[in-house]
Scaffold this motif. Structure first.
Motif, PDB file in Angstrom:
ATOM      1  N   THR A   1      20.415 -10.475  -7.634  1.00  0.00           N
ATOM      2  CA  THR A   1      18.958 -10.441  -7.722  1.00  0.00           C
ATOM      3  C   THR A   1      18.354 -11.708  -7.121  1.00  0.00           C
ATOM      4  OG1 THR A   1      19.055  -9.088  -9.737  1.00  0.00           O
ATOM      5  CG2 THR A   1      17.010 -10.282  -9.300  1.00  0.00           C
ATOM      6  N   LEU A   2      18.944 -12.858  -7.485  1.00  0.00           N
ATOM      7  CA  LEU A   2      18.446 -14.113  -6.927  1.00  0.00           C
ATOM      8  C   LEU A   2      18.683 -14.191  -5.426  1.00  0.00           C
ATOM      9  CD1 LEU A   2      19.619 -16.641  -9.681  1.00  0.00           C
ATOM     10  CD2 LEU A   2      17.279 -15.947  -9.159  1.00  0.00           C
ATOM     11  N   ARG A   3      19.853 -13.709  -4.972  1.00  0.00           N
ATOM     12  CA  ARG A   3      20.162 -13.769  -3.543  1.00  0.00           C
ATOM     13  C   ARG A   3      19.145 -12.941  -2.732  1.00  0.00           C
ATOM     14  NH1 ARG A   3      25.562 -12.749  -3.578  1.00  0.00           N
ATOM     15  NH2 ARG A   3      26.082 -14.942  -3.322  1.00  0.00           N
ATOM     16  N   ILE A   4      18.854 -11.737  -3.208  1.00  0.00           N
ATOM     17  CA  ILE A   4      17.900 -10.887  -2.488  1.00  0.00           C
ATOM     18  C   ILE A   4      16.500 -11.505  -2.524  1.00  0.00           C
ATOM     19  CG2 ILE A   4      16.741  -8.649  -2.541  1.00  0.00           C
ATOM     20  CD1 ILE A   4      19.416  -7.429  -3.403  1.00  0.00           C
ATOM     21  N   ALA A   5      16.132 -12.085  -3.702  1.00  0.00           N
ATOM     22  CA  ALA A   5      14.819 -12.722  -3.795  1.00  0.00           C
ATOM     23  C   ALA A   5      14.704 -13.887  -2.817  1.00  0.00           C
ATOM     24  CB  ALA A   5      14.579 -13.204  -5.227  1.00  0.00           C
ATOM     25  N   ILE A   6      15.773 -14.681  -2.707  1.00  0.00           N
ATOM     26  CA  ILE A   6      15.766 -15.812  -1.771  1.00  0.00           C
ATOM     27  C   ILE A   6      15.653 -15.318  -0.336  1.00  0.00           C
ATOM     28  CG2 ILE A   6      17.174 -17.697  -0.849  1.00  0.00           C
ATOM     29  CD1 ILE A   6      18.302 -18.012  -3.714  1.00  0.00           C
TER      30      ILE A   6
ATOM     31  N   LEU B   1      14.295 -12.530   0.694  1.00  0.00           N
ATOM     32  CA  LEU B   1      12.931 -12.046   0.930  1.00  0.00           C
ATOM     33  C   LEU B   1      11.981 -13.218   1.168  1.00  0.00           C
ATOM     34  CD1 LEU B   1      12.711  -9.191  -1.735  1.00  0.00           C
ATOM     35  CD2 LEU B   1      12.866  -8.932   0.747  1.00  0.00           C
ATOM     36  N   ALA B   2      12.181 -14.293   0.393  1.00  0.00           N
ATOM     37  CA  ALA B   2      11.342 -15.483   0.595  1.00  0.00           C
ATOM     38  C   ALA B   2      11.583 -16.083   1.980  1.00  0.00           C
ATOM     39  CB  ALA B   2      11.633 -16.517  -0.489  1.00  0.00           C
ATOM     40  N   LEU B   3      12.866 -16.137   2.394  1.00  0.00           N
ATOM     41  CA  LEU B   3      13.182 -16.657   3.724  1.00  0.00           C
ATOM     42  C   LEU B   3      12.566 -15.779   4.815  1.00  0.00           C
ATOM     43  CD1 LEU B   3      16.925 -17.700   3.286  1.00  0.00           C
ATOM     44  CD2 LEU B   3      14.936 -19.198   3.439  1.00  0.00           C
TER      45      LEU B   3
ATOM     46  N   SER C   1       7.858  -6.564   8.090  1.00  0.00           N
ATOM     47  CA  SER C   1       8.821  -5.557   7.623  1.00  0.00           C
ATOM     48  C   SER C   1      10.132  -5.607   8.392  1.00  0.00           C
ATOM     49  CB  SER C   1       8.208  -4.159   7.714  1.00  0.00           C
ATOM     50  OG  SER C   1       7.854  -3.863   9.067  1.00  0.00           O
ATOM     51  N   ILE C   2      10.052  -5.707   9.733  1.00  0.00           N
ATOM     52  CA  ILE C   2      11.284  -5.737  10.507  1.00  0.00           C
ATOM     53  C   ILE C   2      12.026  -7.042  10.277  1.00  0.00           C
ATOM     54  CG2 ILE C   2      10.262  -6.694  12.610  1.00  0.00           C
ATOM     55  CD1 ILE C   2      12.966  -3.971  12.395  1.00  0.00           C
ATOM     56  N   CYS C   3      11.291  -8.141  10.036  1.00  0.00           N
ATOM     57  CA  CYS C   3      11.947  -9.416   9.733  1.00  0.00           C
ATOM     58  C   CYS C   3      12.668  -9.365   8.387  1.00  0.00           C
ATOM     59  CB  CYS C   3      10.926 -10.552   9.747  1.00  0.00           C
ATOM     60  SG  CYS C   3      10.283 -10.937  11.391  1.00  0.00           S
ATOM     61  N   VAL C   4      12.088  -8.640   7.433  1.00  0.00           N
ATOM     62  CA  VAL C   4      12.771  -8.461   6.146  1.00  0.00           C
ATOM     63  C   VAL C   4      14.087  -7.718   6.352  1.00  0.00           C
ATOM     64  CG1 VAL C   4      12.655  -7.218   3.950  1.00  0.00           C
ATOM     65  CG2 VAL C   4      10.715  -8.593   4.708  1.00  0.00           C
ATOM     66  N   LEU C   5      14.060  -6.645   7.173  1.00  0.00           N
ATOM     67  CA  LEU C   5      15.286  -5.901   7.445  1.00  0.00           C
ATOM     68  C   LEU C   5      16.355  -6.794   8.077  1.00  0.00           C
ATOM     69  CD1 LEU C   5      14.009  -2.475   8.830  1.00  0.00           C
ATOM     70  CD2 LEU C   5      15.307  -2.856   6.739  1.00  0.00           C
ATOM     71  N   ILE C   6      15.967  -7.563   9.083  1.00  0.00           N
ATOM     72  CA  ILE C   6      16.932  -8.426   9.770  1.00  0.00           C
ATOM     73  C   ILE C   6      17.474  -9.483   8.823  1.00  0.00           C
ATOM     74  CG2 ILE C   6      17.162 -10.166  11.582  1.00  0.00           C
ATOM     75  CD1 ILE C   6      15.264  -8.560  13.276  1.00  0.00           C
ATOM     76  N   THR C   7      16.591 -10.116   8.036  1.00  0.00           N
ATOM     77  CA  THR C   7      17.028 -11.195   7.143  1.00  0.00           C
ATOM     78  C   THR C   7      17.942 -10.674   6.052  1.00  0.00           C
ATOM     79  OG1 THR C   7      14.937 -12.345   7.573  1.00  0.00           O
ATOM     80  CG2 THR C   7      16.221 -13.087   5.699  1.00  0.00           C
ATOM     81  N   LEU C   8      17.591  -9.528   5.448  1.00  0.00           N
ATOM     82  CA  LEU C   8      18.467  -8.961   4.415  1.00  0.00           C
ATOM     83  C   LEU C   8      19.828  -8.591   5.002  1.00  0.00           C
ATOM     84  CD1 LEU C   8      16.031  -6.686   2.368  1.00  0.00           C
ATOM     85  CD2 LEU C   8      17.092  -8.830   1.636  1.00  0.00           C
ATOM     86  N   THR C   9      19.823  -7.972   6.177  1.00  0.00           N
ATOM     87  CA  THR C   9      21.093  -7.602   6.809  1.00  0.00           C
ATOM     88  C   THR C   9      21.935  -8.833   7.101  1.00  0.00           C
ATOM     89  OG1 THR C   9      20.088  -5.655   7.815  1.00  0.00           O
ATOM     90  CG2 THR C   9      22.154  -6.435   8.770  1.00  0.00           C
ATOM     91  N   LEU C  10      21.314  -9.835   7.687  1.00  0.00           N
ATOM     92  CA  LEU C  10      22.025 -11.056   8.038  1.00  0.00           C
ATOM     93  C   LEU C  10      22.536 -11.786   6.800  1.00  0.00           C
ATOM     94  CD1 LEU C  10      22.851 -13.079  10.259  1.00  0.00           C
ATOM     95  CD2 LEU C  10      20.616 -14.149   9.992  1.00  0.00           C
ATOM     96  N   GLY C  11      21.648 -11.967   5.802  1.00  0.00           N
ATOM     97  CA  GLY C  11      22.026 -12.726   4.610  1.00  0.00           C
ATOM     98  C   GLY C  11      23.083 -12.034   3.769  1.00  0.00           C
TER      99      GLY C  11
END
Length: 337
Positions: free
Chosen positions: A58-63, A65-67, A99-109
């Motif tokens: 949960t914390l990892r995904i929240a971080i 999303l913030a990034l 939105s697309i940046c969220v997808l890229i960041t979540l995938t990458l992280g």
């Protein structure tokens, strides 16, 4: 980050054509997201690992999303300062690309976290082997498994970083295709992570991953990349080392197709002959010899994996055929349906 800023400034001086704007935006967003995730997540690893699994994720995904939010605002700021997208106010640019940046960041992280966990698991196994007294056969078997897991794990980052550029280039031009490419990347990552738990995979599964990989590359090369896949029914039921055919295809695209302005063609074939199954990838490039394979990369990694699992029962050969280069892997014929 500095390099992206400089290149974007040079593009800005060159003008504001649609292609130029798309390339500049993709470069800035990809750089910002990659730098933020790469610098932040490793530093938070120790803090996150001390928490229970649900809380940790949960914390990892929240971080992440913030990034994604910070990265979007930072990249939009760079583009605004340089005047790359003069018709879009700063906050409009942020809302449009978030939105697309969220997808890229979540995938990458998430991919980096999964890969890091797999690597640490392998390190833990290696340490346990050193601390425990095992009989000779047990030690030999575990060492072999650790070696295979290590070689396979080294291939996983290529999926993520090779695909990131293709996703970035599509952010402005075709967001829907960018999302489909993210889905293909997710499939590749799932396959590569699951593959470390298994020694062999069905050829059909391997070829599905090969198709996903080539389709991702086609988002970069378009009509410059043509391919075909031909599999004999007798070979379809065979099991092969995971990522074996993908490695051959990646080698052809990287060395025979990408450097050539006109692109090229590649052909994937699988046949069953006698006690062996033959996997081959042909391309119409200028060719190379087995002596040209760099240690620790691509085909050399694959050759090491084959030797570790099959010994003298498998081989990797490079030759010329039909005006092009063919790399052929011969494996013991196992796992037939």
């Amino acid at each position: 980050m500095i390099a992206a800023f400089v290149l974007t400034a040079l593009f800005a001086l060159a003008g504001h054509s649609y292609i130029s704007i798309t390339l500049q935006s993709a470069l800035v967003y990809a750089t910002c997201m990659t730098v933020l995730v790469s610098l932040t997540m490793p530093r938070l690893r120790a803090h996150l690992e001390s928490r229970p699994t649900p809380t940790r994720w949960t914390l990892r995904i929240a971080i992440l999303l913030a990034l994604a939010g910070v990265g979007t605002m930072l990249a939009s700021g760079v583009l605004t300062v340089l005047g790359v997208r003069p018709d879009e106010p700063y906050w409009t640019c942020v809302r449009h690309d978030l939105s697309i940046c969220v997808l890229i960041t979540l995938t990458l992280g998430i991919s980096m976290s999964l890969y890091d966990a797999q690597r640490r698991r392998l390190d833990a196994v290696t340490l346990a082997l050193r601390e425990r007294e095992l009989d000779h056969e047990r030690a030999r078997k575990m060492a072999l498994e650790a070696r295979l897991a290590s070689l396979e794990a080294r291939l996983q980052p290529h999926f993520m970083f090779n695909t990131l550029n293709a996703i970035s280039a599509l952010i402005q031009d075709d967001p829907d295709e960018a999302e489909r490419t993210v889905e293909r990347l997710a499939a590749l990552l799932r396959f590569s992570l699951d593959a470390t738990e298994r020694g062999l995979v069905p050829l059909a599964h391997e070829l599905k991953i090969v198709t996903d990989y080539v389709e991702i590359e086609r988002t970069r090369f378009g009509a410059r990349l043509a391919y075909s896949i031909d599999v004999q029914p007798e070979a379809a039921g065979c099991e092969v080392p995971p990522l074996a055919v993908q490695t051959l295809v990646e080698n052809s695209i990287k060395h025979a197709i990408a450097p050539r302005p006109g692109g090229g063609r590649l052909r994937v074939e699988a046949t069953a002959s006698g006690e062996h199954v033959l996997l081959s990838v042909w391309d119409d490039g200028p060719g190379f010899t087995g002596d040209a394979m760099r240690a620790g990369h691509g085909l050399d990694n694959l050759r090491a994996r084959l030797a570790a699992r099959f010994g003298a029962g498998a081989s990797l050969e490079v030759g010329r055929r039909d005006g092009g280069t063919r790399v052929t892997v011969a494996l013991p014929r196992a796992g037939l349906a």
